[in-house]
Motif scaffolding. Structure first.
Motif, short mmCIF file in Angstrom:
data_model
loop_
_atom_site.label_atom_id
_atom_site.label_comp_id
_atom_site.label_asym_id
_atom_site.label_seq_id
_atom_site.Cartn_x
_atom_site.Cartn_y
_atom_site.Cartn_z
N PRO A 248 0.87 -1.07 -0.10
CA PRO A 248 -0.01 0.04 0.01
C PRO A 248 0.79 1.23 0.02
N ASN A 249 0.18 2.31 -0.49
CA ASN A 249 0.79 3.71 -0.58
C ASN A 249 0.13 4.37 0.69
N LEU A 250 1.03 4.33 1.90
CA LEU A 250 0.31 4.75 3.16
C LEU A 250 -0.04 6.33 2.93
N ASN A 251 -0.77 6.73 3.81
CA ASN A 251 -1.29 8.19 4.09
C ASN A 251 -1.70 8.99 2.88
N PHE A 252 -2.37 7.95 1.83
CA PHE A 252 -2.94 8.83 0.72
C PHE A 252 -4.41 9.23 1.09
N THR A 253 -4.84 10.16 0.74
CA THR A 253 -6.32 10.48 0.84
C THR A 253 -7.14 11.00 -0.41
N GLU A 254 -6.44 11.88 -0.94
CA GLU A 254 -7.07 12.52 -2.09
C GLU A 254 -6.20 12.70 -3.37
N PRO A 255 -6.53 12.34 -4.51
CA PRO A 255 -5.67 12.36 -5.71
C PRO A 255 -5.42 13.73 -6.05
N MET A 256 -4.15 13.95 -6.79
CA MET A 256 -3.66 15.28 -7.32
C MET A 256 -4.79 15.53 -8.40
N ASP A 257 -4.51 16.87 -9.04
CA ASP A 257 -5.50 17.13 -9.88
C ASP A 257 -5.14 16.84 -11.32
N ASP A 258 -3.93 16.64 -11.37
CA ASP A 258 -3.33 16.15 -12.76
C ASP A 258 -2.02 15.44 -12.61
N PRO A 259 -1.90 14.50 -12.85
CA PRO A 259 -2.98 13.37 -13.17
C PRO A 259 -3.60 13.00 -11.81
N SER A 260 -4.98 12.75 -12.05
CA SER A 260 -5.78 12.31 -11.18
C SER A 260 -5.76 10.60 -10.96
N ILE A 261 -4.85 10.08 -10.17
CA ILE A 261 -4.49 8.77 -10.06
C ILE A 261 -4.42 8.30 -8.72
N VAL A 262 -4.99 7.24 -8.50
CA VAL A 262 -5.08 6.69 -7.12
C VAL A 262 -4.22 5.25 -7.02
N PRO A 263 -2.96 5.56 -6.07
CA PRO A 263 -2.38 4.07 -5.97
C PRO A 263 -2.98 3.13 -5.02
N VAL A 264 -2.23 1.95 -4.87
CA VAL A 264 -2.82 0.86 -4.21
C VAL A 264 -3.07 1.44 -2.63
N LEU A 265 -4.17 1.27 -2.07
CA LEU A 265 -4.31 1.78 -0.89
C LEU A 265 -4.04 0.81 0.37
N LYS A 266 -4.49 -0.25 0.19
CA LYS A 266 -4.22 -1.11 1.25
C LYS A 266 -3.42 -2.54 0.64
N THR A 267 -2.76 -3.27 1.48
CA THR A 267 -2.21 -4.41 1.12
C THR A 267 -3.21 -5.42 0.44
N THR A 268 -2.80 -5.78 -0.86
CA THR A 268 -3.99 -6.63 -1.60
C THR A 268 -3.09 -7.58 -2.37
N SER A 269 -3.97 -8.79 -2.36
CA SER A 269 -3.61 -10.09 -3.00
C SER A 269 -3.60 -9.92 -4.41
N ALA A 270 -2.64 -10.41 -4.96
CA ALA A 270 -2.65 -10.21 -6.56
C ALA A 270 -1.56 -11.22 -7.10
N PRO A 271 -1.73 -11.85 -8.49
CA PRO A 271 -0.87 -12.66 -8.98
C PRO A 271 0.20 -11.39 -9.29
N VAL A 272 1.52 -11.58 -9.09
CA VAL A 272 2.39 -10.45 -9.53
C VAL A 272 3.62 -11.04 -10.30
N ARG A 273 3.66 -10.96 -11.49
CA ARG A 273 4.91 -11.35 -12.37
C ARG A 273 5.86 -10.62 -12.85
N THR A 274 5.23 -9.25 -12.88
CA THR A 274 6.06 -8.23 -13.58
C THR A 274 6.13 -6.86 -12.88
N VAL A 275 7.18 -6.50 -12.32
CA VAL A 275 7.20 -5.37 -11.44
C VAL A 275 8.14 -4.38 -12.31
#
Lengths: 400, 351
Positions: free
Chosen positions: A353-380
């Motif tokens: 997770p990207n801790l301490n995030f509450t509100e997206p920027m104006d430009d670009p308005s993007i939202v990071p991963v907010l809590k630890t999430t299970s997902a298949p991860v093959r390529t980083v």
């Protein structure tokens, strides 16, 4: 001699989150930050930092009675992480050919912790003179190599905040060129008044825990730590039956040529670094499972990096986060610290997770991963950007 | 390794400044404890604003890089790689003093920015508008070796690539004083051409900046054809590596440049080689001309390239107790170390 793939067969890490891979994993999973007020660093500032909660004497003791003598904090942290990485890889430096074994470290502060303490005392106190030799960046590398008993090629990079990502890239290039079979690479930086005051004077520090990609972000928290990876020629790893943890599939270093300390608004070099690293890996952007961003929390970096992400991935922006709210910005160590986090993401099938995030920027308005999430991860994709316009992206994948 | 052809070079050192040019018949001489660079008029290459903003390392780096690229006729290299032992040390000291003296209350962001070790490489990227590979090595006396090793990787990865490699370290009074406390320097001023005559502890401090434009594509002229380095070496390793460098080199046409420094404990190994392996070679030295600093091998490479282009070696490369012998060199072998650590060898050949 043609080389095989570049595998990661060992890793070691120390940051504000802990002294072992296991501690890091637990804190990442639990979303527990290591940021707090400085307790060991002697400073008048009360800015939050990511401090390793052990003083130099304790770190020295932990490294053993026959170990370090006159090691600066950078070298102590580096030795701790490098030793872990070799242990996990199951490599004993006494048993391998020094001619095909390398050690590439990186640091921005080197022995500044000692210099800022003793600078005016050298004239009068002869007992302190030994620390004079410890200032330059290469000295901590030499001390770590000496502790580990490494006899082969070693060098030190210092390219600001992309330093250890560049150390990993150099290690991978040396293996691909067939010059080396195994390389221990990464970086180490200790918290010091020099860098804390430096970033503070540039108005790049945040008075509260940092919040990358948040609309209200105001800067970074400085951190400290070290991380090292053992990179190995895949054929050599297979020969000795070593388990690959991941593969370094692509890398690129580009330059913004825009400003000595700021990133270009459109993140031109960030875009190019990610694009070139993926092209080298032969992986199209839509196959990326996760981006561990540079994400310092400064207004300039996050906007610029965010734009580069949007430009590269378009509508298919993969899950992304900055893990700097966990560790603070560990400067030269950051690239290797975050390469370790990227590999843990692959191994555990978890997005950090990207801790301490509450509100997206104006430009670009993007939202990071907010809590630890299970997902298949093959390529980083792991990004590390630094002063001097220095931008490096690494592409790390699961080994098929 | 693939040969790295030197397409252009430039130097700022206690022996003056410039791109490639025949070595002068007489050197600058000094009776000092520290040699400082004879600097050019930077105004040719930089605006008054730049001159105010840039520290000495940056000015020397930008000037040399531009001259070397100009000589090579290369507007933009494929990689910029800088080597420095201590980086922009004066600004590092300035920033450090600001925070110590003010007990962390004063601000000096400009000093902090330019104290960063990669600020010269970064500055070059800005000026050359180079968006490509940009690295900085800080590894004591093996900094330049590391940068050249990186350049040789570039040459293997892409045989058409052209790489700018530089090496620099600046004289800073505080550094001179601190290393003096560690016994690095001679206690009394010494005439630089008589540096090797007396066996005493300590050497001459120096500074300088050297940039080279290197390419793997064969061209007329001089190339770096071999190099080697070890952090700590015993006598037999030193002999073995020196022999490897001399392999196939004719005694009549090979000049050997040793990193003699006048420091008695450091020089023993060079004198032993002179008496043994090198007894039939023409042996010269370079540090009496440039002083001792982490990247003084940059000056040796500059000198070696020029000696090969001139097809002659000036007498001042052979101060006593070395002997000047007539030679038309076709290759130069350099061996140097810094106070017993960081041993490095280079071979340059006229191809």
């Amino acid at each position: 001699m043609k080389a095989g793939e570049v595998w990661v067969t060992g890793m070691g890490i120390v940051t504000a989150l802990g002294l072992t891979l296991q501690e890091h994993l637990e804190r990442l999973k639990a979303g527990q930050s290591g940021i707090g007020p400085p307790r060991i660093l002697r400073t008048r500032h009360t800015l939050p930092v990511g401090e390793v909660p052990h003083n130099d004497a304790a770190l020295t003791r932990m490294l053993g009675s026959e170990g370090p003598l006159f090691f600066v904090r950078t070298a102590l942290l580096g030795t701790w992480a490098a030793r872990q990485a070799l242990q996990q890889a199951g490599i004993h430096l006494q048993d391998v050919d020094p001619a095909t074994t390398g050690f590439i470290s990186s640091t921005t502060v080197g022995g500044m912790t000692a210099t800022e303490e003793y600078f005016y005392r050298y004239e009068k106190e002869e007992a302190l003179h030994v620390w004079i030799d410890k200032l330059d960046c290469g000295d901590s590398t030499r001390d770590i190599a000496c502790y580990l008993g490494h006899q082969g090629f070693s060098t030190t990079l210092s390219t600001a905040c992309s330093s250890s990502a560049n150390a990993i890239m150099l290690g991978a290039r040396l293996i691909k060129a067939g010059r080396l079979k195994r390389v221990l690479c990464g970086g180490a930086d200790a918290l010091c008044r020099f860098t804390l005051n430096g970033f503070h004077s540039l108005m790049l520090t945040e008075k509260v825990p940092c919040r990358p990609f948040d609309k209200h972000r105001q800067g970074l928290n400085l951190g400290e730590g070290a991380a090292f990876l053992v990179l190995e020629d895949s054929r050599e790893a297979e020969r000795r039956g070593a388990q690959p943890l991941a593969r370094v599939a692509g890398y690129a270093n580009t330059n913004d040529a825009f400003h000595q300390t700021a990133s270009s608004p459109e993140g031109e070099a960030a875009y190019e670094a990610m694009k070139q690293a993926l092209a080298m890996a032969g992986i199209p952007p839509e196959k990326v499972s996760y981006v561990n961003t540079h994400g310092t929390g400064t207004p300039n970096n996050d906007e610029s990096e965010g734009r580069a992400l949007c430009r590269l991935f378009g509508q298919n922006l993969p899950p992304f986060s900055s893990t700097k709210p966990f560790t603070g910005h560990t400067l030269a160590a950051a690239g290797a610290v975050e390469a370790v986090f990227s590999i843990l993401a692959i191994q555990e099938g978890q997005l950090w997770p990207n801790l301490n995030f509450t509100e997206p920027m104006d430009d670009p308005s993007i939202v990071p991963v907010l809590k630890t999430t299970s997902a298949p991860v093959r390529t980083v994709v792991s990004n590390s950007f630094g002063f001097g316009g220095n931008n490096t992206s690494l592409v790390i994948t699961a080994v098929s | 390794m693939k040969a790295l052809f030197i397409l252009g070079k430039a130097s700022i050192s206690p022996q003056g400044f410039g791109a490639s040019a025949p070595l002068p018949p007489t050197p600058y001489t000094y009776e000092e404890r520290a040699l400082v660079a004879v600097e050019p008029d930077y105004k040719e290459e930089m605006s008054p604003l730049d001159l105010r903003r840039m520290n000495k390392s940056m000015k020397m780096g930008v000037w040399c890089a531009k001259k070397a690229l100009g000589e090579a006729g290369i507007p933009q290299p494929d990689a910029i790689i800088t080597a420095t032992g201590l980086g922009c040390l004066q600004d590092t000291v300035n920033f450090l003093k600001t925070i110590i003296d003010s007990d962390e209350t004063a601000q000096a962001p400009t000093y902090f920015i330019s104290s960063t070790h990669n600020s010269v490489s970064g500055q070059l990227a800005l000026r050359l508008k180079s968006t490509l590979y940009n690295y900085t090595y800080c590894h004591k006396s093996l900094s330049l070796y590391s940068a050249l090793l990186d350049a040789s990787l570039h040459a293997e990865e892409n045989s058409r690539s052209v790489v700018l490699v530089g090496a620099l370290d600046e004289h800073v009074d505080v550094k001179f004083r601190h290393y003096d406390l560690r016994g690095w320097w001679r206690k009394e001023p010494v005439h630089n051409l008589r540096l090797y005559q007396e066996s005493l502890p300590g050497t001459l401090s120096g500074e300088g900046c050297h940039y080279f434009v290197l390419s793997a594509s064969p061209s007329e002229g001089v190339a770096i054809t071999r190099m080697a380095a070890v952090e700590e070496a015993n006598e037999s390793q030193i002999e073995r590596l020196t022999m490897e460098m001399l392999e196939g080199q004719s005694e009549k046409e090979t000049l050997v440049l040793l990193g003699l420094s006048g420091d008695e404990p450091s020089d023993g190994v060079y004198h032993k080689l002179r008496r043994t392996l090198l007894s039939s070679f023409v042996v010269g030295a370079f540090r009496h001309l440039c002083g001792v600093y982490h990247t003084s091998d940059g000056f040796a490479l500059y000198l070696a390239d020029q000696v090969l282009r001139d097809a002659s070696a000036p007498a001042y490369l052979f101060p006593e107790p070395l002997q000047s012998l007539p030679i038309v060199p076709r290759s130069v072998v350099i061996y140097t170390h810094l106070r017993g650590s960081g041993h490095v060898w280079y071979r340059l050949e006229k191809l």
